[in-house]
Design a protein around this motif. Structure first.
Motif, mmCIF file in Angstrom:
data_model
loop_
_atom_site.group_PDB
_atom_site.id
_atom_site.type_symbol
_atom_site.label_atom_id
_atom_site.label_comp_id
_atom_site.label_asym_id
_atom_site.label_seq_id
_atom_site.Cartn_x
_atom_site.Cartn_y
_atom_site.Cartn_z
ATOM 1 N N VAL A 245 -2.263 -6.277 -3.091
ATOM 2 C CA VAL A 245 -2.010 -4.884 -3.478
ATOM 3 C C VAL A 245 -1.803 -4.754 -4.980
ATOM 4 C CG1 VAL A 245 -0.513 -2.883 -3.166
ATOM 5 C CG2 VAL A 245 -1.024 -4.362 -1.211
ATOM 6 N N LEU A 246 -0.777 -5.405 -5.506
ATOM 7 C CA LEU A 246 -0.389 -5.171 -6.895
ATOM 8 C C LEU A 246 -1.339 -5.844 -7.883
ATOM 9 C CD1 LEU A 246 3.501 -5.427 -6.666
ATOM 10 C CD2 LEU A 246 1.976 -3.499 -6.195
ATOM 11 N N GLY A 247 -1.863 -6.995 -7.546
ATOM 12 C CA GLY A 247 -2.819 -7.658 -8.431
ATOM 13 C C GLY A 247 -4.050 -6.806 -8.702
ATOM 14 N N PRO A 248 -4.713 -6.291 -7.660
ATOM 15 C CA PRO A 248 -5.847 -5.407 -7.909
ATOM 16 C C PRO A 248 -5.481 -4.162 -8.715
ATOM 17 C CG PRO A 248 -5.906 -6.207 -5.661
ATOM 18 C CD PRO A 248 -4.605 -6.658 -6.233
ATOM 19 N N VAL A 249 -4.291 -3.604 -8.471
ATOM 20 C CA VAL A 249 -3.864 -2.427 -9.238
ATOM 21 C C VAL A 249 -3.725 -2.779 -10.711
ATOM 22 C CG1 VAL A 249 -1.990 -0.794 -9.608
ATOM 23 C CG2 VAL A 249 -2.744 -1.312 -7.278
ATOM 24 N N CYS A 300 4.929 -18.585 -6.837
ATOM 25 C CA CYS A 300 4.891 -18.147 -8.244
ATOM 26 C C CYS A 300 3.734 -17.194 -8.530
ATOM 27 C CB CYS A 300 4.790 -19.356 -9.169
ATOM 28 S SG CYS A 300 6.244 -20.421 -9.167
ATOM 29 N N GLN A 301 2.941 -16.874 -7.518
ATOM 30 C CA GLN A 301 1.743 -16.069 -7.766
ATOM 31 C C GLN A 301 2.066 -14.704 -8.365
ATOM 32 O OE1 GLN A 301 -1.678 -16.527 -4.777
ATOM 33 N NE2 GLN A 301 0.074 -17.274 -3.607
ATOM 34 N N ALA A 302 3.133 -14.072 -7.896
ATOM 35 C CA ALA A 302 3.476 -12.756 -8.432
ATOM 36 C C ALA A 302 3.807 -12.840 -9.921
ATOM 37 C CB ALA A 302 4.653 -12.164 -7.660
ATOM 38 N N LEU A 303 4.546 -13.867 -10.311
ATOM 39 C CA LEU A 303 4.880 -14.057 -11.729
ATOM 40 C C LEU A 303 3.621 -14.328 -12.545
ATOM 41 C CD1 LEU A 303 6.959 -14.467 -14.000
ATOM 42 C CD2 LEU A 303 7.081 -16.884 -13.301
ATOM 43 N N ILE A 304 2.725 -15.138 -12.004
ATOM 44 C CA ILE A 304 1.476 -15.451 -12.702
ATOM 45 C C ILE A 304 0.670 -14.184 -12.947
ATOM 46 C CG2 ILE A 304 -0.772 -16.577 -12.399
ATOM 47 C CD1 ILE A 304 0.791 -18.815 -10.887
ATOM 48 N N ILE A 305 0.574 -13.347 -11.914
ATOM 49 C CA ILE A 305 -0.210 -12.115 -12.041
ATOM 50 C C ILE A 305 0.456 -11.158 -13.027
ATOM 51 C CG2 ILE A 305 -0.959 -10.047 -10.780
ATOM 52 C CD1 ILE A 305 -1.203 -11.940 -8.287
ATOM 53 N N GLY A 306 1.775 -11.060 -12.962
ATOM 54 C CA GLY A 306 2.477 -10.112 -13.813
ATOM 55 C C GLY A 306 2.584 -10.542 -15.261
ATOM 56 N N VAL A 366 4.939 -1.635 1.755
ATOM 57 C CA VAL A 366 6.104 -1.339 0.914
ATOM 58 C C VAL A 366 5.834 -1.630 -0.557
ATOM 59 C CG1 VAL A 366 8.486 -2.078 0.442
ATOM 60 C CG2 VAL A 366 7.742 -1.653 2.794
ATOM 61 N N ALA A 367 4.944 -2.582 -0.851
ATOM 62 C CA ALA A 367 4.752 -3.041 -2.232
ATOM 63 C C ALA A 367 4.380 -1.906 -3.177
ATOM 64 C CB ALA A 367 3.683 -4.138 -2.276
ATOM 65 N N GLY A 368 3.460 -1.053 -2.763
ATOM 66 C CA GLY A 368 3.009 0.027 -3.637
ATOM 67 C C GLY A 368 4.124 0.998 -4.006
ATOM 68 N N PRO A 369 4.828 1.570 -3.016
ATOM 69 C CA PRO A 369 5.920 2.485 -3.352
ATOM 70 C C PRO A 369 7.020 1.836 -4.200
ATOM 71 C CG PRO A 369 5.291 2.753 -1.055
ATOM 72 C CD PRO A 369 4.528 1.587 -1.574
ATOM 73 N N VAL A 370 7.339 0.571 -3.934
ATOM 74 C CA VAL A 370 8.359 -0.110 -4.731
ATOM 75 C C VAL A 370 7.904 -0.243 -6.176
ATOM 76 C CG1 VAL A 370 9.578 -2.292 -5.086
ATOM 77 C CG2 VAL A 370 9.376 -1.337 -2.781
ATOM 78 N N ALA A 371 6.630 -0.597 -6.361
ATOM 79 C CA ALA A 371 6.101 -0.739 -7.720
ATOM 80 C C ALA A 371 6.077 0.601 -8.449
ATOM 81 C CB ALA A 371 4.702 -1.347 -7.674
ATOM 82 N N ARG A 377 5.168 -4.490 -13.262
ATOM 83 C CA ARG A 377 5.558 -5.845 -13.680
ATOM 84 C C ARG A 377 6.970 -6.212 -13.205
ATOM 85 N NH1 ARG A 377 1.732 -8.013 -17.029
ATOM 86 N NH2 ARG A 377 0.316 -6.506 -17.998
ATOM 87 N N PRO A 378 7.973 -5.340 -13.326
ATOM 88 C CA PRO A 378 9.287 -5.711 -12.781
ATOM 89 C C PRO A 378 9.239 -6.066 -11.301
ATOM 90 C CG PRO A 378 9.509 -3.828 -14.237
ATOM 91 C CD PRO A 378 8.033 -4.061 -14.067
ATOM 92 N N THR A 379 8.413 -5.354 -10.538
ATOM 93 C CA THR A 379 8.296 -5.670 -9.109
ATOM 94 C C THR A 379 7.686 -7.047 -8.914
ATOM 95 O OG1 THR A 379 8.049 -3.322 -8.561
ATOM 96 C CG2 THR A 379 7.298 -4.919 -6.922
ATOM 97 N N LEU A 380 6.662 -7.378 -9.695
ATOM 98 C CA LEU A 380 6.040 -8.704 -9.591
ATOM 99 C C LEU A 380 7.035 -9.803 -9.949
ATOM 100 C CD1 LEU A 380 2.572 -7.828 -11.150
ATOM 101 C CD2 LEU A 380 2.957 -8.595 -8.807
ATOM 102 N N TYR A 381 7.821 -9.596 -10.990
ATOM 103 C CA TYR A 381 8.823 -10.607 -11.363
ATOM 104 C C TYR A 381 9.873 -10.759 -10.266
ATOM 105 C CZ TYR A 381 6.778 -9.790 -16.003
ATOM 106 O OH TYR A 381 5.909 -9.662 -17.063
ATOM 107 N N ALA A 382 10.305 -9.645 -9.691
ATOM 108 C CA ALA A 382 11.328 -9.698 -8.642
ATOM 109 C C ALA A 382 10.813 -10.423 -7.403
ATOM 110 C CB ALA A 382 11.767 -8.271 -8.277
ATOM 111 N N MET A 383 9.529 -10.260 -7.099
ATOM 112 C CA MET A 383 8.943 -10.968 -5.966
ATOM 113 C C MET A 383 9.117 -12.483 -6.119
ATOM 114 S SD MET A 383 5.384 -8.869 -5.477
ATOM 115 C CE MET A 383 5.233 -7.513 -4.322
#
Length: 421
Positions: A245-249, A300-306, A366-371, A377-383
């Motif tokens: 979700v967030l990576g493509p966005v 660590c994928q979320a951090l890498i993407i963010g 949930v990922a989209g509304p949270v982001a 980026r804060p959401t990706l780091y928190a993940m």
């Protein structure tokens, strides 16, 4: 040439039969995953909502029937359960293909047929997990699972390209017809299998609901099972939405959209292939220790993407996480097959499928509304801050650290000729 063929295929004839049939079917699944949305969109008036409806029609029955599939796979011969599932999926995909090729397909047709497909899939997956120890020696399980994973990882890389080519050449209907054929081939190979017979003394006792409760007991009575399931659930709910979700966005906003993101996806697929090759070649004595460490890297994928400054950097690091994901899941599956009683293996595996595939849509929703609320980026780091400690916590569990892989089976000693009198 023989040395190029993995030993598990040369020495385990039953697994070889199973593998060759499944290899084509798994590649067909990867192709179908890409093709089905385009099949829906080829219907007049269909859009994103209809694509989501058809996707849900496949997933929801899987969630509803996964635990039941595990019970029946332990009650009945697993080979027969898988064979019936393949034949049902062959028929459903063939009907979908015929409707599309005939130009008469409606969205409701696909919803109904995909619901039947998802139900059959729910019975196949636990039965397949339980069948493996009956066609492979315990010391070959890691190789066998790695080889299956290698085909899936290769399909992740090649599937989108093959799907695109098939859509261009024969259209969505023709592509799905080929997927239907892959299930027929898989069924033909399954029909020729002669797995080892399970010990009748280990056969599940009692009725359906008693066996369902017994499966739950088998899960909660093993610390290494329920703790790893918990960590894997966090990975699917928290980490994977960053990829899907967030990576493509983020790519659409900053890196050029789908073309750039496809490079990241392909790099992850290449890393997965490497990880499967490592699992195929390297014997690991403490599988869950390595699996936990690999899961921490994968998380660590979320951090890498963010935090990745460019697509090449993100792709390179995603390739590393692909290696980790392949290792983690191969070693986890092998541990289940080696250490869970044969009579309960399909039921325990069904909880694995339910908690991973079942909970992931929650994270995706949930990922989209949270982001949108807290920022991308804060959401990706928190993940990452949530998921990595959970994976590392597995290393503190004694049962995780102490679980060992099955010992290699020593070859039989050569016969010694009697001494001459």
């Amino acid at each position: 040439m023989g040395s190029l063929i993995p030993a598990v295929l040369r020495e385990e004839r039953q697994f070889a039969r199973y593998f060759y049939g499944q290899a084509l079917s798994m590649v067909g699944d990867r192709i179908s995953f890409v093709v089905v949305p385009f099949a829906v969109l080829s219907i007049d008036g269909a859009g994103a909502a209809e694509v989501g409806l058809v996707s849900a029609a496949t997933l929801v029955p899987f969630l509803v029937f996964a635990l039941a599939g595990g019970v029946w796979a332990d009650r009945l011969p697993r080979q027969r359960v898988m064979l019936a599932s393949d034949l049902v999926r062959f028929v459903t995909q063939a009907l979908v293909a015929a409707l599309l090729l005939g130009g008469v397909a409606q969205v409701w047709h696909l919803v109904v047929l995909m619901a039947v497909f998802g139900t059959a899939d729910a019975f196949f997956a636990p039965a397949a997990a339980g069948l493996m120890p009956l066609i492979v020696g315990s010391d070959r399980l890691q190789e066998a699972n790695a080889l299956r994973g290698l085909v899936m990882s290769t399909g992740l890389v090649a599937g989108p390209a093959l799907a695109g080519g098939l859509i261009f050449l024969v259209g969505p209907g023709g592509a799905i017809a080929l997927d239907a054929l892959s299930f027929a081939v898989s069924a033909a190979f399954l029909a020729r299998l002669t797995p080892r017979a399970a010990d009748p003394a280990d056969a599940p006792q009692g009725g359906f609901f008693a066996q369902l409760r017994e499966g739950f007991t088998e899960v909660v009575s093993r610390t290494w099972v329920w703790s790893t399931l918990g960590a894997l659930s966090v990975y699917h709910v928290v980490v994977l939405p960053s990829v899907f979700v967030l990576g493509p966005v983020l790519s659409a906003q900053e890196f050029g959209g789908a073309a750039a993101w496809s490079v990241v996806v392909a790099a992850f697929g290449v890393g997965s292939v490497v990880g499967d090759v490592v699992a195929l070649r390297v014997r690991i004595s403490r599988p869950l220790v390595i699996a936990a460490a690999a899961l921490a890297v994968a998380s660590c994928q979320a951090l890498i993407i963010g935090a990745g400054p460019t697509i090449p950097v993100i792709a390179g690091l995603e390739a590393v996480t692909g290696v980790a994901v392949a290792l983690a899941f191969t070693l986890w599956e092998t541990s289940l097959q080696a250490h869970v009683p044969q009579a309960a293996l399909s039921r325990v595996s069904s909880y694995d499928y339910l908690l991973t595939a079942g909970l992931m849509p929650l994270g995706l929703a949930v990922a989209g509304p949270v982001a949108q609320t807290f920022g991308l980026r804060p959401t990706l780091y928190a993940m990452t801050l949530l998921a990595v400690p959970v994976a590392l916590a597995l290393l503190a569990v004694p049962a995780i650290r102490h679980l060992r892989a099955p010992a290699p089976v020593a070859p039989p000693a050569p016969a010694v000729a009697p001494a001459a009198a």
